[in-house]
Design an enzyme around this catalytic site. Structure first.
Site, short mmCIF file in Angstrom:
data_model
loop_
_atom_site.label_atom_id
_atom_site.label_comp_id
_atom_site.label_asym_id
_atom_site.label_seq_id
_atom_site.Cartn_x
_atom_site.Cartn_y
_atom_site.Cartn_z
N HIS A 187 -3.43 5.85 3.50
CA HIS A 187 -4.26 4.72 3.10
C HIS A 187 -3.74 3.40 3.67
O HIS A 187 -4.50 2.58 4.21
CB HIS A 187 -4.31 4.67 1.57
CG HIS A 187 -5.31 3.74 0.98
ND1 HIS A 187 -5.04 2.41 0.76
CD2 HIS A 187 -6.57 3.95 0.52
CE1 HIS A 187 -6.09 1.84 0.18
NE2 HIS A 187 -7.04 2.75 0.04
N SER A 207 -11.60 -0.45 -0.45
CA SER A 207 -10.28 -0.52 0.18
C SER A 207 -10.39 -0.80 1.67
O SER A 207 -9.51 -1.41 2.27
CB SER A 207 -9.52 0.80 0.00
OG SER A 207 -9.00 0.92 -1.29
N ASP A 241 0.84 -1.19 0.00
CA ASP A 241 0.00 0.00 0.00
C ASP A 241 0.88 1.26 0.00
O ASP A 241 2.02 1.22 -0.46
CB ASP A 241 -0.94 -0.04 1.22
CG ASP A 241 -2.30 0.55 0.93
OD1 ASP A 241 -2.36 1.75 0.68
OD2 ASP A 241 -3.29 -0.21 0.97
#
Length: 514
Positions: free
Chosen positions: A254, A450, A218
């Site tokens: 994220h 996600s 990520d």
């Protein structure tokens, strides 16, 4: 609520890039050797490549393999938590390989290494107009196993911020030791209640997964986050042989958010609870340079997207490290190139379960997104508090299961960062970087597939920890058979929205002993 990452209307493939995979050749260890073979009349593709280099049309050649002498990485390795056990060490430390300097723009970059099916390199050309000609020439070369355009993978791209200030408390301004967005009490987290997390943990003999390795590929991870740092086993973030700067920071946040859902420290009277105590192995697959992304509607922004070499190296690392579960909260419309496909096949053959997000483009017709659509991958859609599919979650016949993915509270880096940057027209009419799209710090509630995927990745880790087979096909079947057939499925066993239903962790673990 936080950003909703989308990638519809964005480029499918990188400009001016090709992945070239060579056929295994005995005693052939570099492009130099390959170019020697190119003197033969049938090796017209490599002759064309040599011509492109001499003409100054090749910007850079980068070997994908970690075992190339031109490659080293920088990583953080957490010491073992047990007093008498050894720390986990993966790969090379931060020092450059002795005798190596930064690779030149020459085809002398090594093509040797452990990439599935043959050595692979990324060729970057000066102009996209030359790609098709070189691709055709290489495709006909007998020493070349495959040549392909490089698919783009996004978190993505257009962050659509939704203002729901009433949904959370805010301090006037973030200060040292304070959080900007205050999560609800951990025991009230709706997503954990929905999957019956408490009931699962109260089962006799329950194992929280502290020996299971879960990879998060990520945007990076905040290794010092107080609600996460104890669960981080290893973090790979820097590639000195690549042109893009890549620090240890998770600027976007994220990856830290995904990791928190999987394994934020449980019941520590701080922030949130993760689903498991799995050991997080993080690979940063984004560099720190935003690039201009222009949309079909005429707008643009400066955003971050997956670096293809960092991504492939991370997949290869996962196979070497014996990772149990891989979470991929990324996507893009480009079908996998042969090297990406081979890496996935190797992981699955080695018993690694791969979980990927379906994508957030439902309002744009739910275009197929990879890696979720790669065979063998567990593709995850997103549901809301009412057990309905969210208005952004992609649908498709390749979806396996759905999980909570709306207003999911999780960890964010404790330092400032941004989701991207606005694009503004300069005096010359060209786009230039404008204001940053600032994210929260410490914690925030975000929507997206996600956010749904790490629920399933953590569930897979707990399935293995509690005696389930370490077999991707078996785990996929167990997830499907234990999922709740929610009312919105209309009595069907499978729908393109929910797959086989919404994740039920209690039933998944209960089914192991049956």
């Amino acid at each position: 609520m936080g950003p909703l990452f989308k990638n519809s209307g964005l480029p499918t493939y990188h400009d001016a890039m090709l992945f070239v995979r060579m056929k295994p050749q005995q005693h052939q260890r570099s492009f130099e050797a390959a170019l020697a073979v190119a003197r033969a009349p049938q090796s017209a593709g490599l002759q064309a490549l040599a011509f492109f280099e001499r003409a100054g049309l090749v910007k850079r050649v980068t070997p994908v393999s970690r075992t190339s002498p031109h490659f080293t990485s920088r990583m953080l390795v957490r010491p073992a938590r047990e007093p008498n056990s050894k720390p986990e060490v993966l790969g090379v430390s931060g020092e450059e390989v002795e005798g190596w300097s930064a690779p030149s723009l020459s085809l002398n970059a090594a093509l040797d290494g452990r990439t599935p099916g043959g050595a692979t390199s990324l060729i970057e050309l000066v102009s996209d107009t030359d790609v098709r000609q070189l691709q055709l020439a290489l495709a006909g070369d007998p020493t070349v196993a495959s040549v392909s355009r490089v698919p783009m993978r996004y978190l993505a791209a257009k962050s659509q911020s939704v203002s729901t200030a009433s949904a959370k408390k805010r301090s006037p301004a973030p200060a040292a030791g304070r959080i900007a967005a205050v999560p609800p009490p951990a025991h009230t987290m709706w997503n954990l209640r929905k999957i019956k997390w408490d009931e699962t943990r109260n089962r006799g003999g329950f194992d929280d997964g502290s020996r299971i390795k879960v990879a998060v590929l990520d945007t990076g991870i905040d290794t010092d986050h107080p609600d996460l740092k104890e669960q981080i086993a290893q973090y790979t973030f820097e590639h000195p042989d690549l042109p893009g700067a890549s620090s240890s920071q998770d600027l976007i946040g994220h990856g830290t958010h995904v990791a928190g859902t999987i394994a934020a420290t449980i019941n520590n009277a701080l922030g949130i609870n993760g689903i498991s105590r799995a050991r997080i192995h993080a690979w940063k697959i984004f560099d720190d340079r935003p690039d201009l992304l222009a949309y079909l509607d005429g707008t643009a922004e400066f955003a971050y997207f997956v670096d293809p070499v960092m991504y492939l190296r991370a997949l290869l690392d996962c196979a070497d490290a014996g990772i149990d579960v891989v979470n991929l909260s990324i996507g893009g419309g480009g079908a996998p190139d042969p090297t990406e496909s081979a890496a996935f096949e190797e992981l699955l053959a080695n018993g690694t379960t791969i979980v990927a997000a379906m994508g957030n483009e439902r309002r744009d017709g739910s275009p197929t997104s990879y890696p979720a659509a790669i065979p063998g991958v567990i593709a995850v859609g997103a549901t809301n508090l009412q057990d309905r599919i969210t208005n952004f979650s992609n649908r498709g016949n390749h979806v396996t299961i759905a999980a909570p993915g709306d207003a999911i509270w999780s960890t964010l880096p404790t330092y400032p960062g941004q989701l991207g940057w606005k694009a503004e027209r300069g005096p010359d009419g060209r786009w230039r970087q404008g204001k940053a799209d600032i994210r929260e710090t410490d914690y925030d509630a975000w929507p997206g597939t996600s956010m749904a995927a790490p629920h399933v990745a953590a569930a897979a880790a707990l399935y293995i920890a509690n005696g389930g087979q370490r077999n991707p096909a078996v785990i996929r079947s167990a997830l499907a058979s234990s999922a709740d057939k929610v009312p919105a499925m209309g009595g069907q066993d499978f729908t393109p929205d929910f797959g086989y239903g919404r994740l039920n962790l209690e039933q998944l673990i209960a089914g192991i002993s049956q």
